[in-house]
Design a protein around this motif. Sequence first.
Motif, PDB file in Angstrom:
ATOM      1  N   HIS A 227       0.798  -1.231   0.000  1.00 63.37           N
ATOM      2  CA  HIS A 227       0.000   0.000   0.000  1.00 63.37           C
ATOM      3  C   HIS A 227       0.835   1.288   0.000  1.00 63.37           C
ATOM      4  N   TYR A 228       1.991   1.264   0.678  1.00 59.00           N
ATOM      5  CA  TYR A 228       2.756   2.493   0.868  1.00 59.00           C
ATOM      6  C   TYR A 228       4.242   2.265   0.611  1.00 59.00           C
ATOM      7  N   ALA A 229       4.940   3.369   0.364  1.00 57.26           N
ATOM      8  CA  ALA A 229       6.390   3.331   0.191  1.00 57.26           C
ATOM      9  C   ALA A 229       7.026   4.458   0.995  1.00 57.26           C
ATOM     10  N   LEU A 230       8.204   4.197   1.529  1.00 59.41           N
ATOM     11  CA  LEU A 230       8.983   5.213   2.236  1.00 59.41           C
ATOM     12  C   LEU A 230      10.116   5.629   1.305  1.00 59.41           C
ATOM     13  N   LEU A 231      10.131   6.914   0.933  1.00 57.63           N
ATOM     14  CA  LEU A 231      11.116   7.436  -0.011  1.00 57.63           C
ATOM     15  C   LEU A 231      12.030   8.458   0.648  1.00 57.63           C
ATOM     16  N   GLU A 232      13.289   8.441   0.226  1.00 57.16           N
ATOM     17  CA  GLU A 232      14.193   9.543   0.514  1.00 57.16           C
ATOM     18  C   GLU A 232      14.202  10.435  -0.716  1.00 57.16           C
ATOM     19  N   LEU A 233      14.049  11.740  -0.494  1.00 53.99           N
ATOM     20  CA  LEU A 233      13.965  12.705  -1.594  1.00 53.99           C
ATOM     21  C   LEU A 233      15.029  13.772  -1.415  1.00 53.99           C
ATOM     22  N   ARG A 234      15.830  13.977  -2.448  1.00 52.93           N
ATOM     23  CA  ARG A 234      16.885  14.990  -2.406  1.00 52.93           C
ATOM     24  C   ARG A 234      16.515  16.119  -3.338  1.00 52.93           C
TER      25      ARG A 234
END
Length: 309
Positions: A227-234
């Motif tokens: 259902h969900y994703a954990l992203l690192e965003l730069r």
Amino acid sequence: MGKRFAKKEYNQSRQPRERRVTATEPALLLPFLFGILNNQSKSSVKAMLKHRQISVNGKVMAQFDLPLSANDVVGISYERGKAEFSHPQLAIVWEDDYLIVVNKREGLLSVASIKEKERTVYNLLSAYVKKTDERNKIFVLHRLDRDTSGLMLFAKNKGTQEAFQSAWTRFVKEQVFVAVTEGCPNKASGLLTFSPAVDERDRLMIVSEYEGENAVARYTLLRSNEHYALLELRSESGRRNQMRAQLKHIGRPIAGDLRYGAETDLGGRLMLHAQKIAFVHPDTGAEMVFEEPMPRMFMDVVKSHPLSK
């Protein structure tokens, strides 16, 4: 409290200079100060109390008629002290004469809006620095949306603000966010490039592949479930709402971002957090790095399903 790393040491000669005097008999604080600082005008001595440059037994004091006892140790700082600051939605992480780094909770505006003028990070910090000197000011360098939490950077003088604004990428080396998105991107990492433009009628970001400067953000998938994703965003452009619009564009809006297409509202907040900021100090040249861990609920959403290779 967030972590701070300095890759280059500050000039130690800039540390506050302090004189300590032990009282030999009972006295009131202000007359005691007049006696030991008899080479200064009375108004300048009073100003030192006002600016929190006087301590008694290690505790900063501003009360002119404070009773002293024999053997009390009075500290006299020759640099203006820092006022105390406490707020449930804002914490000061680090500061000096040029800059101030804060950790903002979700729900607090960075600067005033049409509907809210007073309850903002800018106003809270302005009131804080004026406790030391009424002439002090705070200068905005960038913003976080009201429902985004995490690290922010403000300037303490106009020159520092102008330096950062005229050469943002020269001073700010890294801005790292974490986000929980609805659904998982097709690739484990990628580069988001397109140009979001502001619709002045409702302040939303409209995606245009052909107009304006390209806004750039790099993402890395950290964990996910069905259902969900954990992203690192730069962030590589610093444009307002850039990442929110980009993630909507690829069909993976940030959870809780109802304005940008989200269908779920996890924990009643936007699941976006400014986790890290790194910048070059405009005076010392030191590279300063600050980190503030993501809220625990971000990981709780996806922790039971680690990223599949």
